[in-house]
Design an enzyme around this catalytic site. Structure first.
Site, mmCIF file in Angstrom:
data_model
loop_
_atom_site.group_PDB
_atom_site.id
_atom_site.type_symbol
_atom_site.label_atom_id
_atom_site.label_comp_id
_atom_site.label_asym_id
_atom_site.label_seq_id
_atom_site.Cartn_x
_atom_site.Cartn_y
_atom_site.Cartn_z
ATOM 1 N N HIS A 151 0.829 -1.203 0.000
ATOM 2 C CA HIS A 151 0.000 0.000 0.000
ATOM 3 C C HIS A 151 0.866 1.256 0.000
ATOM 4 C CE1 HIS A 151 -4.040 -1.739 1.137
ATOM 5 N NE2 HIS A 151 -3.247 -2.753 1.425
ATOM 6 N N GLU A 215 3.224 -0.371 4.169
ATOM 7 C CA GLU A 215 2.949 1.013 3.777
ATOM 8 C C GLU A 215 4.250 1.607 3.248
ATOM 9 O OE1 GLU A 215 0.143 2.544 3.639
ATOM 10 O OE2 GLU A 215 -1.208 1.257 4.822
#
Length: 335
Positions: A151, A215
């Site tokens: 992500h 992330e």
């Protein structure tokens, strides 16, 4: 390059390939499984015993991870990357990727671990399909299972690249996997302490994979990710795919560990989050700070030493998480 190596192009054009299976000159087999899903099998007799699921595009506007998977798949399809692991490449939300939007109707990464059964619409159906892709992929016995769900964030972060490690009762977090993440460029890991409804939580809890949400920086449009440096992660993923990964050991020097102190849940439209709109992930909060308020005089006041905030988002639907309060973790409970 084999046509199936252009999975992103097929996904962006909403095109189903005429040829569902292709084989490289070296015997690597590529098999199209469905929209946004491709399996790579190493040559017969050259399998290291690892099943690796790489997913991206769960949120359609998070393009740096999608571009990374495209580069890796191109490398496999043109013979530059020589797989010894079995790999599934998975683009999570094709419709949202085509529109360049986070989602179409609702956040698909809040619909796993059975939550899609309580919902309806496009994303709920896709979440069920993603679970089935993963369930079939990880169904082979006596193989190592690893899932990285990639992500980028909707806001900036004081720690740009970090991982979330799901929780399952009775199962300890692995020091070896944390060392692998550090070698891949992750600067911090959040050790979760309760069940979740994300994709990586599903594969960790239900399919016994080592699974992580990674992330990797801030969300930007396709072709505008020059500031997102994924060199270390890309290098490590190639090593994992090729089965020649250097031993990371169990040293976690330089890797910051955090655990969840509290989740901030939005209960009503009266919810107020008392943070600047542009606050970054991992921003520190002082003790006594009034973090949020909701109806019925519900208040969240910071009580923890060293507390930080991640994923603050007051616009989520009622009943969902509007932020996570985290604190440093010593890592004493690692396996």
């Amino acid at each position: 390059m084999l046509a199936l190596g252009k999975l992103l192009e097929l996904t962006l054009t909403d095109h189903e390939p005429a040829e569902k299976t292709q084989v490289t000159p070296k015997g690597v087999r590529l098999r199209w499984l469905g929209e946004g899903a491709l399996e790579v099998r190493p040559p017969e007799g050259d399998d290291c015993g690892l099943d690796l699921l790489l997913s991206a595009g769960i949120h359609g506007n998070e393009t740096a991870p999608i571009e990374l998977l495209e580069r890796l798949l191109h490398g496999v399809a043109n013979g530059k990357i020589k797989p010894r692991s079995r790999v599934m490449f998975l683009f999570g939300n094709p419709a949202a990727i085509r529109k360049g939007e986070r989602f179409i109707e609702q956040d698909i990464n809040r619909l796993f671990n059975g939550r899609h059964e309580l919902s309806s619409g496009f994303e709920a159906l896709r979440a069920a399909e993603l679970e089935q892709f993963a369930r079939v992929f990880f169904s082979k016995p006596e193989r190592a299972r690893l899932h990285y769900d990639l992500h980028t964030a909707i806001r900036g972060s004081k720690i740009e690249q970090f991982a979330l490690y799901p929780y399952k009762e009775g199962r300890k977090h692995s020091r070896r996997e944390l060392a692998r993440l550090a070698a891949a460029g992750m600067e911090a890991v959040l050790l979760q302490s309760k069940s979740s409804i994300t994709f990586s939580a599903f594969t960790y809890e239900q399919l016994d994979a080592e699974a992580f949400t990674l992330e990797l920086g801030k969300a930007r449009p396709f072709g505008q990710n020059e500031q997102v440096n994924l060199d270390k992660l890309e290098e490590r993923l190639i090593q994992i795919i090729e089965g020649n990964e250097p031993e990371a050991g169990d040293s976690l020097d330089g890797l910051k560990l955090f655990s969840v102190a509290r989740e901030i849940i939005k209960h009503s439209e009266g919810f107020r989050l008392h943070l600047p709109v542009d606050i970054e992930n991992f921003s520190e909060l002082s003790k006594g700070y009034l973090l949020a308020e909701d109806l019925a005089e519900m208040r969240w006041v910071v009580e923890e030493e060293g507390a930080r905030i991640i994923f603050p988002n007051p616009k989520v639907k009622n009943g969902l998480r509007a932020g996570i309060l985290i604190v440093p973790d010593s890592g004493q409970r690692l396996d």
